[in-house]
Write a protein that holds these residues in place. Structure first.
Motif, PDB file in Angstrom:
ATOM      1  N   ALA A   1      20.416   5.476   9.434  1.00 50.09           N
ATOM      2  CA  ALA A   1      19.472   6.553   9.638  1.00 50.09           C
ATOM      3  C   ALA A   1      18.861   6.245   8.590  1.00 50.09           C
ATOM      4  O   ALA A   1      18.832   6.411   6.906  1.00 50.09           O
ATOM      5  CB  ALA A   1      20.378   7.817   9.217  1.00 50.09           C
ATOM      6  N   ILE A   2      16.980   6.312   9.005  1.00 50.25           N
ATOM      7  CA  ILE A   2      16.185   6.654   8.638  1.00 50.25           C
ATOM      8  C   ILE A   2      15.387   7.756   8.349  1.00 50.25           C
ATOM      9  O   ILE A   2      15.471   8.365   8.988  1.00 50.25           O
ATOM     10  CB  ILE A   2      16.016   4.947   8.109  1.00 50.25           C
ATOM     11  N   ASP A   3      14.462   7.704   7.094  1.00 49.20           N
ATOM     12  CA  ASP A   3      13.355   9.126   6.969  1.00 49.20           C
ATOM     13  C   ASP A   3      12.084   8.417   7.622  1.00 49.20           C
ATOM     14  O   ASP A   3      11.259   9.325   7.879  1.00 49.20           O
ATOM     15  CB  ASP A   3      13.786   9.545   6.449  1.00 49.20           C
ATOM     16  N   LEU A   4      11.767   7.016   8.116  1.00 49.23           N
ATOM     17  CA  LEU A   4      10.712   6.469   8.551  1.00 49.23           C
ATOM     18  C   LEU A   4       9.599   6.662   7.406  1.00 49.23           C
ATOM     19  O   LEU A   4       8.270   7.099   7.791  1.00 49.23           O
ATOM     20  CB  LEU A   4       9.959   6.956   9.796  1.00 49.23           C
ATOM     21  N   THR A   5       9.969   6.125   5.925  1.00 43.75           N
ATOM     22  CA  THR A   5       9.073   6.978   5.019  1.00 43.75           C
ATOM     23  C   THR A   5       8.871   5.399   4.943  1.00 43.75           C
ATOM     24  O   THR A   5      10.178   4.554   4.677  1.00 43.75           O
ATOM     25  CB  THR A   5       9.179   7.715   3.910  1.00 43.75           C
ATOM     26  N   GLU A   6       7.936   5.103   3.226  1.00 48.40           N
ATOM     27  CA  GLU A   6       7.952   3.496   2.697  1.00 48.40           C
ATOM     28  C   GLU A   6       9.294   3.429   2.328  1.00 48.40           C
ATOM     29  O   GLU A   6       9.857   2.585   1.892  1.00 48.40           O
ATOM     30  CB  GLU A   6       7.226   3.634   1.879  1.00 48.40           C
ATOM     31  N   GLU A   7      10.269   4.474   1.638  1.00 48.60           N
ATOM     32  CA  GLU A   7      11.704   4.078   1.299  1.00 48.60           C
ATOM     33  C   GLU A   7      13.007   3.546   2.349  1.00 48.60           C
ATOM     34  O   GLU A   7      13.387   3.038   1.653  1.00 48.60           O
ATOM     35  CB  GLU A   7      12.271   4.446   0.310  1.00 48.60           C
ATOM     36  N   ALA A   8      12.250   3.603   3.641  1.00 45.64           N
ATOM     37  CA  ALA A   8      13.304   3.071   4.578  1.00 45.64           C
ATOM     38  C   ALA A   8      13.267   1.603   4.515  1.00 45.64           C
ATOM     39  O   ALA A   8      14.638   1.450   4.595  1.00 45.64           O
ATOM     40  CB  ALA A   8      12.698   3.491   5.692  1.00 45.64           C
ATOM     41  N   PRO A   9      12.506   0.976   4.098  1.00 45.59           N
ATOM     42  CA  PRO A   9      12.824  -0.740   4.180  1.00 45.59           C
ATOM     43  C   PRO A   9      14.506  -0.441   2.730  1.00 45.59           C
ATOM     44  O   PRO A   9      15.066  -2.011   3.213  1.00 45.59           O
ATOM     45  CB  PRO A   9      11.898  -1.328   3.579  1.00 45.59           C
ATOM     46  N   GLN A  10      13.976   0.028   1.540  1.00 43.89           N
ATOM     47  CA  GLN A  10      15.413  -0.191   0.421  1.00 43.89           C
ATOM     48  C   GLN A  10      16.698  -0.458   1.468  1.00 43.89           C
ATOM     49  O   GLN A  10      17.228  -0.733   1.002  1.00 43.89           O
ATOM     50  CB  GLN A  10      14.969   1.040  -0.555  1.00 43.89           C
ATOM     51  N   VAL A  11      16.671   0.558   2.396  1.00 43.24           N
ATOM     52  CA  VAL A  11      18.546   1.621   3.023  1.00 43.24           C
ATOM     53  C   VAL A  11      18.181   0.164   4.597  1.00 43.24           C
ATOM     54  O   VAL A  11      19.202  -0.165   4.274  1.00 43.24           O
ATOM     55  CB  VAL A  11      17.823   2.658   3.608  1.00 43.24           C
ATOM     56  N   LEU A  12      17.454  -0.112   4.866  1.00 44.19           N
ATOM     57  CA  LEU A  12      17.351  -1.327   6.380  1.00 44.19           C
ATOM     58  C   LEU A  12      18.195  -2.372   5.457  1.00 44.19           C
ATOM     59  O   LEU A  12      18.658  -2.370   5.696  1.00 44.19           O
ATOM     60  CB  LEU A  12      16.237  -1.255   7.000  1.00 44.19           C
ATOM     61  N   ASN A  13      17.534  -2.760   4.609  1.00 45.86           N
ATOM     62  CA  ASN A  13      17.797  -4.392   3.863  1.00 45.86           C
ATOM     63  C   ASN A  13      18.665  -4.291   3.358  1.00 45.86           C
ATOM     64  O   ASN A  13      19.830  -5.392   3.891  1.00 45.86           O
ATOM     65  CB  ASN A  13      17.134  -4.818   2.663  1.00 45.86           C
ATOM     66  N   LYS A  14      19.835  -3.382   3.354  1.00 44.68           N
ATOM     67  CA  LYS A  14      21.524  -3.618   2.895  1.00 44.68           C
ATOM     68  C   LYS A  14      21.777  -3.257   3.903  1.00 44.68           C
ATOM     69  O   LYS A  14      23.065  -3.821   3.776  1.00 44.68           O
ATOM     70  CB  LYS A  14      21.417  -2.342   1.457  1.00 44.68           C
ATOM     71  N   ALA A  15      21.441  -2.634   4.829  1.00 45.15           N
ATOM     72  CA  ALA A  15      22.168  -1.995   6.153  1.00 45.15           C
ATOM     73  C   ALA A  15      22.426  -3.641   6.783  1.00 45.15           C
ATOM     74  O   ALA A  15      23.266  -4.013   7.250  1.00 45.15           O
ATOM     75  CB  ALA A  15      21.428  -1.500   6.541  1.00 45.15           C
TER      76      ALA A  15
END
Length: 143
Positions: free
Chosen positions: A10-24
């Motif tokens: 679940a991502i919020d489409l901000t510039e922070e999303a890649p931090q979550v996506l990379n680990k996932a």
């Protein structure tokens, strides 16, 4: 046999999303798990408490379209097919709970800002997801 077969991110489409996506993505690869990307658009009426006597349908449609385009960009970058890209409208916690059950998800991955005080460990969305999801939840610390 892998612990996780299907991971909902679940991502919020901000510039922070890649931090979550990379680990996932790393977890997905390690377990050979299918990855699903989800973004929940909150209804425009929530922001105004339904007190504005106007039709907000067009604005809501524009927000949905923009979210789908952004999510498709992440899907392309992280090799997640269109069938596993979901944009839905509602309260984030409720929609994530619903989707995790409907899609038979083993792990939900969300971002967390690690705020202090009242939201000591998790943000309100991450906290809401944790306290209602029947599968494992991983909160990724946002730097």
């Amino acid at each position: 046999m892998s612990i996780y077969k299907k991971i909902l991110v679940a991502i919020d489409l901000t510039e922070e999303a890649p931090q979550v996506l990379n680990k996932a993505v790393e977890i997905s690869k390690a377990h050979g798990a299918e990855l699903m990307l989800v973004h929940v658009v909150e209804p425009v009426g929530y922001a105004y408490g339904g007190d504005i006597p106007m039709d907000l349908t067009e604005l809501q449609d524009q927000l949905d379209k923009a979210a789908k385009e952004q999510l498709a960009g992440y899907g392309e970058k992280y090799n997640v097919g269109k069938d596993n890209q979901i944009v839905t409208v509602g309260r984030p916690e409720s929609e994530i709970h619903r989707l995790s059950e409907e899609q038979d998800v083993d792990l939900v991955v969300v971002g967390s800002h690690g705020r202090k005080g009242f939201q000591l460990l998790l943000g309100s969305t991450a906290n809401g997801v944790l306290h209602g999801t029947v599968c494992d939840v991983l909160a990724i610390r946002i730097q």
